[in-house]
Motif scaffolding. Sequence first.
Motif, mmCIF file in Angstrom:
data_model
loop_
_atom_site.group_PDB
_atom_site.id
_atom_site.type_symbol
_atom_site.label_atom_id
_atom_site.label_comp_id
_atom_site.label_asym_id
_atom_site.label_seq_id
_atom_site.Cartn_x
_atom_site.Cartn_y
_atom_site.Cartn_z
ATOM 1 N N ALA A 166 1.471 9.784 0.099
ATOM 2 C CA ALA A 166 0.991 8.640 -0.681
ATOM 3 C C ALA A 166 -0.452 8.355 -0.273
ATOM 4 O O ALA A 166 -0.800 8.420 0.905
ATOM 5 C CB ALA A 166 1.851 7.442 -0.430
ATOM 6 N N PRO A 167 -1.293 8.048 -1.230
ATOM 7 C CA PRO A 167 -2.678 7.752 -0.881
ATOM 8 C C PRO A 167 -2.778 6.453 -0.078
ATOM 9 O O PRO A 167 -2.042 5.510 -0.294
ATOM 10 C CB PRO A 167 -3.380 7.611 -2.229
ATOM 11 C CG PRO A 167 -2.292 7.387 -3.208
ATOM 12 C CD PRO A 167 -1.049 7.992 -2.646
ATOM 13 N N VAL A 168 -3.679 6.479 0.876
ATOM 14 C CA VAL A 168 -3.879 5.290 1.734
ATOM 15 C C VAL A 168 -4.976 4.449 1.126
ATOM 16 O O VAL A 168 -6.056 4.933 0.810
ATOM 17 C CB VAL A 168 -4.273 5.737 3.173
ATOM 18 C CG1 VAL A 168 -4.497 4.532 4.051
ATOM 19 C CG2 VAL A 168 -3.215 6.655 3.732
ATOM 20 N N ALA A 173 -7.725 1.241 0.990
ATOM 21 C CA ALA A 173 -8.734 0.750 1.908
ATOM 22 C C ALA A 173 -8.218 -0.460 2.684
ATOM 23 O O ALA A 173 -8.607 -0.712 3.820
ATOM 24 C CB ALA A 173 -10.014 0.382 1.168
ATOM 25 N N ALA A 174 -7.308 -1.240 2.124
ATOM 26 C CA ALA A 174 -6.777 -2.418 2.776
ATOM 27 C C ALA A 174 -5.856 -2.039 3.937
ATOM 28 O O ALA A 174 -5.763 -2.791 4.906
ATOM 29 C CB ALA A 174 -6.027 -3.285 1.771
ATOM 30 N N GLU A 175 -5.198 -0.900 3.864
ATOM 31 C CA GLU A 175 -4.269 -0.503 4.915
ATOM 32 C C GLU A 175 -4.969 0.142 6.096
ATOM 33 O O GLU A 175 -4.395 0.274 7.151
ATOM 34 C CB GLU A 175 -3.240 0.484 4.338
ATOM 35 C CG GLU A 175 -2.292 -0.129 3.348
ATOM 36 C CD GLU A 175 -1.337 0.889 2.762
ATOM 37 O OE1 GLU A 175 -1.387 2.080 3.132
ATOM 38 O OE2 GLU A 175 -0.533 0.507 1.895
ATOM 39 N N GLN A 176 -6.213 0.527 5.964
ATOM 40 C CA GLN A 176 -6.913 1.211 7.046
ATOM 41 C C GLN A 176 -7.359 0.275 8.076
ATOM 42 O O GLN A 176 -7.642 -0.570 8.509
ATOM 43 C CB GLN A 176 -8.109 1.984 6.515
ATOM 44 C CG GLN A 176 -7.660 3.163 5.724
ATOM 45 C CD GLN A 176 -8.860 3.957 5.197
ATOM 46 O OE1 GLN A 176 -10.009 3.533 5.308
ATOM 47 N NE2 GLN A 176 -8.576 5.087 4.594
#
Length: 71
Positions: A64-66, A68-71
């Motif tokens: 699943a693509p990550v 920017a908020a989860e990084q």
Amino acid sequence: MSSECNSCGAQVPTGDKTCPGCGAAVAPKTKLVPLAAFMLIVILIIQSYISKPDESAPQAKPAAPVSAAEQ
């Protein structure tokens, strides 16, 4: 149809197992149709095993693509 003796060159009638001239054994002619059919079957079986996909290997799932908020 007669064949020729390999030892003395005399004509050997079809079906005879020995030469009438010298008495040498005459090898029977190999029939190629059964041999060719057997080889074709063997090749097809081998090809079916080679081109068959391996069902025991797990399928790769895309990650699943990550965001920017989860990084």
